[in-house]
Write an enzyme that holds these catalytic residues in place. Structure first.
Site, short mmCIF file in Angstrom:
data_model
loop_
_atom_site.label_atom_id
_atom_site.label_comp_id
_atom_site.label_asym_id
_atom_site.label_seq_id
_atom_site.Cartn_x
_atom_site.Cartn_y
_atom_site.Cartn_z
N ASP A 110 28.27 69.16 7.37
CA ASP A 110 28.34 68.65 5.84
C ASP A 110 28.68 69.80 5.03
O ASP A 110 29.79 70.13 4.99
CB ASP A 110 26.80 67.90 5.30
CG ASP A 110 26.91 67.10 4.27
OD1 ASP A 110 28.10 67.17 3.40
OD2 ASP A 110 26.17 66.14 4.18
N PHE A 139 27.31 58.99 2.86
CA PHE A 139 26.10 58.99 3.64
C PHE A 139 26.21 58.39 4.94
O PHE A 139 26.20 57.07 4.70
CB PHE A 139 24.92 58.77 2.81
CG PHE A 139 23.70 59.24 3.13
CD1 PHE A 139 23.44 60.54 3.27
CD2 PHE A 139 22.68 58.40 3.81
CE1 PHE A 139 22.04 61.21 3.84
CE2 PHE A 139 21.57 58.85 4.37
CZ PHE A 139 21.16 60.18 4.35
#
Length: 175
Positions: free
Chosen positions: A99, A148
């Site tokens: 991420d 997400f």
């Protein structure tokens, strides 16, 4: 459980179980060829990498920079360190997702300072637009958008980890 089983909790399936299986089989073959005859230590980053590690092959390390949030804090906490002395080993860090890159950057520096012969990264997923630091990922499954996601080891509040696909979690679930 498949994404189709919980359509109200998800918005988009990004990677199916079948795509994951095929990609990890290919990555495992590449790793096997690249490290043939070398002393290789696979280090899975708990908990998310459990599914990837299961399909790639070990020592485990638990680190966190998320806590209970959906965004990385950038502060890495070691929750379980390695049991293996890294001297003389070629280390392959196995991750579910890259991420921000902050946790992996810290791990790469940490392992290099502990005497590893080499330190490389295998990640199933990467969010290139979320990167805060550049990570050289030698073995990569899929680039995905900065949303997400859950499934295949990735969770939200310890839920959805057993989902066999990778999908975008609907905002109403975590809002």
């Amino acid at each position: 459980m498949r994404a189709a089983d919980i359509p109200n909790d998800l918005t988009t399936v990004l990677v199916t179980e079948e795509q994951i299986d095929a990609k990890l089989a290919d990555l495992a073959r590449q790793v096997e060829q690249d490290y043939e005859g070398k002393k290789l230590l696979l280090v899975g980053v708990l908990k998310g990498a459990v599914m990837v590690m299961r399909d790639i092959a070990m020592d485990w390390m638990a680190v966190s920079s998320y806590g209970s949030s959906t965004k990385s804090s950038g502060v890495v906490q070691i929750r379980k360190d390695l049991d293996t002395d890294l001297g003389g080993w070629h280390v392959l860090i196995v991750e579910d997702i890259i991420d921000s890159g902050l946790t992996l950057s810290w791990l790469l520096d940490n392992f290099a300072s502990r005497g590893a012969e080499s330190v490389e990264v295998l990640a199933l997923l990467r969010k290139p637009d979320a990167a805060k630091v550049e990570i050289d990922c030698r073995y990569l499954g899929f680039d995905i958008p900065t949303e997400f996601v859950v499934g295949y080891g990735l969770d939200y509040a310890e839920r959805y980890r057993n989902l066999r696909d990778v999908a975008v979690l609907a905002p109403h679930v975590y809002a």
